[in-house]
Write a protein that holds these residues in place. Structure first.
Motif, PDB file in Angstrom:
ATOM      1  N   GLY A  68     -80.570  60.723  14.510  1.00  0.00           N
ATOM      2  CA  GLY A  68     -81.192  59.823  13.546  1.00  0.00           C
ATOM      3  C   GLY A  68     -80.354  58.589  13.303  1.00  0.00           C
ATOM      4  O   GLY A  68     -79.169  58.543  13.632  1.00  0.00           O
ATOM      5  N   LYS A  70     -80.054  55.349  10.186  1.00  0.00           N
ATOM      6  CA  LYS A  70     -80.527  54.660   8.990  1.00  0.00           C
ATOM      7  C   LYS A  70     -80.228  53.174   9.111  1.00  0.00           C
ATOM      8  O   LYS A  70     -79.134  52.781   9.541  1.00  0.00           O
ATOM      9  CB  LYS A  70     -79.880  55.211   7.713  1.00  0.00           C
ATOM     10  N   ALA A  88     -83.926  50.724   2.504  1.00  0.00           N
ATOM     11  CA  ALA A  88     -83.543  51.417   3.726  1.00  0.00           C
ATOM     12  C   ALA A  88     -84.727  52.132   4.356  1.00  0.00           C
ATOM     13  O   ALA A  88     -85.699  52.491   3.686  1.00  0.00           O
ATOM     14  CB  ALA A  88     -82.429  52.425   3.433  1.00  0.00           C
ATOM     15  N   TYR A  90     -85.253  55.334   7.471  1.00  0.00           N
ATOM     16  CA  TYR A  90     -84.547  56.301   8.323  1.00  0.00           C
ATOM     17  C   TYR A  90     -85.484  56.764   9.427  1.00  0.00           C
ATOM     18  O   TYR A  90     -86.674  57.029   9.183  1.00  0.00           O
ATOM     19  CB  TYR A  90     -84.068  57.516   7.523  1.00  0.00           C
ATOM     20  N   THR A 103     -90.369  59.113  10.224  1.00  0.00           N
ATOM     21  CA  THR A 103     -89.754  57.950   9.593  1.00  0.00           C
ATOM     22  C   THR A 103     -89.788  58.180   8.088  1.00  0.00           C
ATOM     23  O   THR A 103     -90.721  58.797   7.568  1.00  0.00           O
ATOM     24  CB  THR A 103     -90.494  56.646   9.936  1.00  0.00           C
ATOM     25  N   ALA A 106     -86.311  55.341   2.864  1.00  0.00           N
ATOM     26  CA  ALA A 106     -85.018  55.984   2.647  1.00  0.00           C
ATOM     27  C   ALA A 106     -84.342  55.652   1.326  1.00  0.00           C
ATOM     28  O   ALA A 106     -83.219  56.089   1.087  1.00  0.00           O
ATOM     29  CB  ALA A 106     -84.075  55.650   3.801  1.00  0.00           C
ATOM     30  N   THR A 110     -81.694  58.262   0.211  1.00  0.00           N
ATOM     31  CA  THR A 110     -80.301  57.821   0.081  1.00  0.00           C
ATOM     32  C   THR A 110     -79.747  58.182  -1.296  1.00  0.00           C
ATOM     33  O   THR A 110     -78.620  58.672  -1.413  1.00  0.00           O
ATOM     34  CB  THR A 110     -80.197  56.304   0.313  1.00  0.00           C
ATOM     35  N   ALA A 301     -73.185  58.979   7.503  1.00  0.00           N
ATOM     36  CA  ALA A 301     -74.377  59.199   8.316  1.00  0.00           C
ATOM     37  C   ALA A 301     -74.733  60.680   8.436  1.00  0.00           C
ATOM     38  O   ALA A 301     -75.907  61.020   8.620  1.00  0.00           O
ATOM     39  CB  ALA A 301     -74.179  58.589   9.702  1.00  0.00           C
ATOM     40  N   ASP A 304     -77.189  61.574   5.765  1.00  0.00           N
ATOM     41  CA  ASP A 304     -78.552  61.129   6.036  1.00  0.00           C
ATOM     42  C   ASP A 304     -79.257  62.065   7.012  1.00  0.00           C
ATOM     43  O   ASP A 304     -80.431  62.413   6.821  1.00  0.00           O
ATOM     44  CB  ASP A 304     -78.538  59.708   6.608  1.00  0.00           C
ATOM     45  N   ALA A 308     -82.474  64.137   5.996  1.00  0.00           N
ATOM     46  CA  ALA A 308     -83.725  63.906   6.722  1.00  0.00           C
ATOM     47  C   ALA A 308     -84.272  65.212   7.288  1.00  0.00           C
ATOM     48  O   ALA A 308     -85.480  65.480   7.205  1.00  0.00           O
ATOM     49  CB  ALA A 308     -83.507  62.889   7.840  1.00  0.00           C
TER      50      ALA A 308
END
Length: 318
Positions: A68, A70, A88, A90, A103, A106, A110, A301, A304, A308
Motif C-alpha cells: 500500500g 498513502k 490523504a 490510501y 482505496t 484516509a 490516519t 507507513a 497505514d 488499511a
C-alpha cells in the motif's frame, strides 16, 4: 480479478474499535516481515497562505500479502478556508498480483491509526493506574487520541485545551456520553501539573509543554509538530524524560527531536526505543512510577498498511 472497493470516512468512523486496532498495530510492529522504505517528505510553496505545504508519500508492503501507499498533504493554514490541515488517500494492493484491492479516504484512517499508535505506546510507557489526561489541541485527532488513550488506561477525567475555547468545549460536548468526564480549560498551566498523561496534537512552532511544570510519573504523548521548525515540548521536557519514538527513521522530521539533537541536548543513544523494539520486547518501557516518559510520533507507513488491512477486512465481511 477481485473488485476494487472504496472505503469512505463514514465507514471508518462507524467501524473503529480502538482495542482491536491497537492489537493489530502491536502485531504489525512485532512482525519482521513488513517492509517500510523511507517515506518521501517534500515541502512546496503555497503563495496564497505564505506558509509551505507538505507532500508525503508513504509506501509499505507485506510480501506475498498486501502492499500500500498513502499520499497525503499537510497545509497548516487550511483553517482560514474552513478545511482540515491534513488530506490523504490510501491505495491498498494485492502484493502478489499488484491489483488494487481498495482505496480509502484516509483522513479518518490516519487519525485513527495515529491515535491507536499513541495508545499502544502508552500501554508500555504510562502508569497502569493513569486516570487523568490533558489533551492539548482541538483538531480531528483530539477526540481520537482521548478515546484511544482511554481504551488502554482507566481514564476517568479529561481536560481539553485549545487556542479557541469554543472548540475545546465542542470536543467535550462530543465526548459527553463516554465513561469519563471531560472539561474545557482556559490555560494549559491549570492542569498540566496534575494529570497522569499529557497528549499534544498541534501545529505549534513554540513549546506548549514546559518541563518546569511536569511532575514525577507523567507520560507525554507528542503527536503534532511534524516539521523541523515546530515544537510542542521544550528542552527541559527532553532532559527530564525517557524518550521513545514511533520509528528511528522519523527522528529528524520533528523539531521536538531534531532541535535537541542538533543542539546536543539529546543524543541518538539517549532515545530508549521505538514501537518496533517495544513490541518485539527488545526494549523495556516504563521502569518505575516516578519516571517521566515521552513518546514522539511522526507517523509510520506500517501503521497505514495495518489500518488499511483492518478496515478492508471489516468492509468486505460486513
Amino acid at each position: 480479478m477481485e473488485p476494487t472497493v472504496q472505503v469512505n470516512d463514514d465507514f471508518i468512523k462507524a467501524n473503529t474499535n480502538f482495542k482491536e486496532l491497537i492489537l493489530a498495530l502491536k502485531s504489525g510492529f512485532a512482525s519482521e516481515d513488513i517492509n517500510i522504505p523511507n517515506r518521501h517528505h517534500h515541502l512546496f510553496p503555497n503563495p496564497e497562505t505564505g506558509v509551505d505545504s507538505t507532500l508525503l508519500l508513504m509506501p509499505a508492503w507485506h510480501s506475498g500479502k498486501e502492499a500500500g501507499v498513502k499520499i497525503a498533504t499537510v497545509s497548516p493554514e487550511n483553517e482560514r478556508f474552513g478545511l482540515p490541515s491534513v488530506h490523504a488517500i490510501y491505495i491498498l494492493m494485492n502484493a502478489v498480483t499488484g491489483t488494487v484491492k481498495a482505496t480509502f479516504q484516509a483522513k479518518e484512517m490516519t487519525a485513527k491509526r495515529t491515535a491507536a499508535s499513541s495508545a499502544l505506546a502508552s500501554a508500555f510507557l504510562s502508569k497502569e493506574n493513569s486516570t487523568s489526561l490533558l489533551m492539548i489541541g482541538t483538531g480531528v485527532l483530539s477526540t481520537n487520541l482521548i478515546r484511544a488513550h482511554a481504551s488502554v488506561r482507566p481514564i476517568d477525567t479529561v481536560f481539553v485545551w485549545g487556542r479557541n475555547q469554543e472548540k475545546a468545549e465542542t470536543i467535550c460536548e462530543a465526548l459527553k456520553h463516554e465513561t469519563f468526564n471531560c472539561k474545557a480549560i482556559a490555560s494549559i498551566d491549570e492542569k498540566i501539573s496534575e494529570v497522569d498523561i499529557i497528549s499534544s496534537a498541534t501545529l505549534s512552532n513554540t513549546p506548549l509543554v514546559l518541563g518546569k511544570l511536569l511532575k514525577e510519573g507523567q507520560h507525554i504523548d507528542l503527536v503534532g509538530a511534524y516539521k523541523q521548525d515546530m515544537r510542542e515540548a521544550d528542552d527541559e521536557v527532553i532532559k527530564k524524560a525517557s524518550v521513545f519514538v514511533d520509528s528511528f527513521g522519523g527522528r529528524k522530521e520533528s523539531g521536538d527531536i531534531f532541535i535537541p539533537m542538533e543542539e546536543g541536548i539529546l543524543k541518538e543513544k539517549d532515545i530508549k526505543g521505538n514501537l518496533f523494539s517495544l513490541c518485539l520486547k527488545k526494549t523495556k518501557g516504563r521502569t518505575n512510577d516516578k519516571e517521566i516518559t515521552l513518546f514522539k510520533s511522526v507517523g509510520h507507513a506500517l501503521e497505514d498498511l495495518v489500518a488499511a488491512s483492518y478496515y478492508y477486512e471489516k468492509f468486505t465481511h460486513e
